[in-house]
Enzyme design. Structure first.
Site, short mmCIF file in Angstrom:
data_model
loop_
_atom_site.label_atom_id
_atom_site.label_comp_id
_atom_site.label_asym_id
_atom_site.label_seq_id
_atom_site.Cartn_x
_atom_site.Cartn_y
_atom_site.Cartn_z
CB ALA A 1 46.57 44.48 37.34
CE LYS A 2 49.64 41.93 30.66
NZ LYS A 2 50.91 41.80 31.43
NE ARG A 3 42.92 42.26 39.99
CZ ARG A 3 44.16 42.36 40.46
NH1 ARG A 3 45.07 41.50 40.09
NH2 ARG A 3 44.46 43.33 41.31
N GLY B 1 41.53 43.88 32.15
CA GLY B 1 41.54 44.08 30.70
C GLY B 1 42.77 44.87 30.32
#
Ligand code: GLU
Length: 336
Positions: free
Chosen positions: A267-269, A271
């Protein structure tokens, strides 16, 4: 029973597909965001499996999740797939173009007494389900909130439910037999236990993913569904809908999810792992496919490959059965 005459009547038992026919698979992106590595990996495997068997692969845009649909995401998904070198057969299917057929399936389920209106709010369901005995955990999967059946048998019709409560009702399927065991061609036998009556159409009247996917897969004669294993809890729901609506259930293949180094879904966390991002960095599709092949254990680090290079050697049983851990620096060459 086959409620929907537009769908072929069942000719095989749950989990079986017809022998000897080239398979029909599908890529089914939801245009709710950009395609990322996890999507690319699942689509690559679905593509390889069908291409190796000489089958047909359809592209279906699953655009029913109104509030989450992003403008331009359909075009972007198509561009990303083309960029990767993943092609498809026939015209692109757009799920929202089939709303009348979804509606018909819903009406058929209501008429057969299999679906009922539900006016409960999310909060009411959560409160009712927060009693400890109402929570279940199904092994590998996090516990889901179980619908306690509050509206079962409560309303005569959608109209009556709406009038009595002043709320727009959702529609739920009556689940009388929660165990729908099925065979997964990668994972083996699955228990397939359903935890309650599930939503067929949302309070805004939109068909749910479960309903739409079955109607569409059945209409398109989809005989092979290869997707990531976060969708396993959906499979027994979909198989139950096949029982009610008719159609031949596909062969299911659920492959391990790609996770970040912390073991959580990519996911976004972790990167930006969107294909658009890599493309902007000057990374080629051959490097992405090479990196995905390396992740699956099929190619050395830094390989540059086209999807077609992997067709001959594709074997489901050569896929790792553990979640695949993605780290950019491990899988993509560092010379960018
Ligand atoms: N559209 C769904 C998603 O993007 C996939 C549906 C499916 O493969 O059944 O999660």
């Amino acid at each position: 029973m086959s409620l929907n005459p537009e769908i072929e009547p069942p000719q095989a038992d749950i989990g079986e597909s017809l022998p000897g026919k080239p398979p029909v698979g599908r890529l089914a992106p939801s245009p709710t965001g950009v395609l990322h590595l996890g999507n690319a990996r699942s689509f690559l495997l679905a593509w390889l499996s069908i291409r190796q068997q000489g089958g047909k692969l359809l592209l279906r845009i699953e655009d029913l999740d109104g509030p989450r649909i992003k403008a331009g995401a359909t075009e972007a998904a198509i561009e990303d797939l083309e960029w990767l070198g993943l092609d498809w057969d026939e015209e692109i299917r757009i799920q929202s173009h089939r709303l009348p057929l979804h509606e018909k399936a819903l009406q058929d389920l209501i008429s057969a007494g299999l679906a009922y209106p539900c006016c409960c709010t999310r909060k009411e369901i959560e409160e009712a389900a927060s009693a400890p005995h109402e929570q279940v955990s199904s092994g590998d999967h996090p516990s889901e909130t179980i619908y306690p059946g509050t509206c079962r048998g409560r309303w005569g019709s959608m109209e009556e439910a709406a009038e009595a409560t002043g709320r727009d009702p959702a529609l739920r399927l009556l689940v009388e037999e929660p165990a729908i065991p099925f065979f997964d061609d990668f994972r083996g036998q699955e228990e397939g236990v359903l935890n309650g009556d599930f939503v067929l159409s949302k309070r805004d009247g939109t068909p749910s993913y479960q309903l739409a996917v079955v109607v569409d897969d059945a209409l398109d004669g989809i005989s092979e569904v290869l997707r990531a294993d976060d969708l396993i809890p959906s499979t027994p729901r979909q198989l139950l809908l096949y029982r009610h609506l008719g159609g031949i259930p596909p062969r299911h293949i659920h492959v391990p999810l790609i996770v970040g180094p912390d073991g959580k879904r990519l996911a976004k966390r972790h990167g930006d792992t969107s294909l658009a991002f890599y493309r902007r960095q000057g990374i080629s599709p051959e490097e992405i496919i090479g990196a995905l092949a390396h992740l699956c254990g099929w190619a050395p680090r830094g390989a540059r490959l086209r999807p077609a290079d992997l067709v001959a050697g594709f074997q489901l049983d050569r896929l790792p059965s553990e979640p695949m851990i993605w780290e950019d620096e491990r899988y993509l060459t560092a010379d960018h």
